[in-house]
Write a protein that holds these residues in place. Sequence first.
Motif, short mmCIF file in Angstrom:
data_model
loop_
_atom_site.label_atom_id
_atom_site.label_comp_id
_atom_site.label_asym_id
_atom_site.label_seq_id
_atom_site.Cartn_x
_atom_site.Cartn_y
_atom_site.Cartn_z
N VAL A 121 0.86 -1.19 0.00
CA VAL A 121 0.00 0.00 0.00
C VAL A 121 0.89 1.23 0.00
CG1 VAL A 121 -1.82 1.28 1.18
CG2 VAL A 121 -1.82 -1.22 1.25
N ALA A 122 0.64 2.15 -0.92
CA ALA A 122 1.43 3.37 -1.01
C ALA A 122 0.51 4.55 -1.30
CB ALA A 122 2.50 3.25 -2.10
N VAL A 123 0.94 5.75 -0.89
CA VAL A 123 0.14 6.94 -1.11
C VAL A 123 0.97 8.04 -1.78
CG1 VAL A 123 -1.37 6.47 0.86
CG2 VAL A 123 0.65 7.88 1.20
N GLY A 124 0.26 8.89 -2.53
CA GLY A 124 0.90 10.02 -3.19
C GLY A 124 -0.06 10.62 -4.20
N ALA A 125 0.08 11.91 -4.47
CA ALA A 125 -0.84 12.59 -5.39
C ALA A 125 -0.66 12.11 -6.82
CB ALA A 125 -0.63 14.10 -5.30
N ASP A 126 0.58 11.86 -7.23
CA ASP A 126 0.88 11.39 -8.59
C ASP A 126 0.90 9.87 -8.57
OD1 ASP A 126 1.92 10.68 -11.06
OD2 ASP A 126 3.40 12.31 -11.10
N ARG A 127 -0.25 9.28 -8.89
CA ARG A 127 -0.37 7.83 -8.78
C ARG A 127 0.55 7.09 -9.76
NH1 ARG A 127 -5.45 7.57 -6.18
NH2 ARG A 127 -5.86 9.65 -6.96
#
Length: 358
Positions: A121-127
């Motif tokens: 699982v990872a997060v960030g605005a630029d998928r």
Amino acid sequence: MTPGAKPRRWLSWAAAVYGLAVRCRTALYRWGWLRTKTLPCRVISVGNLTVGGTGKTPVVIFLTESLLSQGRRVAVLSRGYRRTSAEPDLLVSDGKQLLAGPDAAGDEPYLIARRCPSAVVAVGADRYAVGRRVLERFPVDDVILDDGFQHVALHRDVDLLLVDAMDVEGLKGLLPAGRLREPLSAAARASAIVITRAESDRQVSEVTGLLAGACGRIAEPVRIVFRSDTVSSLSTGETRDASFCAGRGALIFSGIGHAASFRTLVASLGARVLDEVVYPDHHAYRAEDLARLRVRAGSVKAECMITTEKDAGKILPFLQKDDNCWAVRLRVDVVGEAASLRQLVFERPTAAATEVCA
């Protein structure tokens, strides 16, 4: 002119301008003037048209668990809305252990990582950028985009659009006059429409009618309901059958996009809802919140407090040993068009299965 007419007229004009901007952006991607990037693996998007909760997180968990059970290697990419971490992207779980808490990761990615411990699982605005970095480090068969319907900069092989059967009003106006992120006609981009909280045939029919009126004849939507089998104690970690709630007087509280649905769910378990506290979606809990909840629970003589699994991770640091607080765990039941959903998600989609407009 009646009181409030000017604000409503202003909102209508603002919504018209907003809608034009959204249509222009989508058209630029469709015409190739803005570039759509592709990850070297299968991408499944789960999203919606409205602001607020349609049940995306339980559906993402359901799909992730289902794919993992078939031996697929899965990564979930999320924006990490309202996360406190400043990094452009953050690894929440490496598929073996949790690497970030709910504040740093965002409450929904943290819950997904906790419920699906074998998924990355990872997060960030630029998928796309986040996905590339994940794929450089981990072998992945399927990427699931959490809240990805508007993220058209990234190509997806399956585009699931969630619509809440209990929120017909939310489909009747664009931001800021209403709650739509895009015009209803955008539903035509979806591989399938998934109607959540679909217990009522009347509500499902009303939603389907609105969508059909906006984008033409549509394929039969997938229907999903959310149920609960278990509740867990936040103080001890003990898990019990959901029937534990039956007959108990409870104070319930939540910070989700659809608080009314949570109240309905708790009542369906047989609990006596004596009081309710509703916080804004993604509420950042503090010790003072729990102190106030204890006072309110005591004033109505509640036997326990009940909250959502999404809220549970954020209140753990503030719990006391004698807090009788429980979290409801949701499961997804597909009650209509399960075969079409299975074909889309678990088999390679065919050209005939990639448009919702029949």
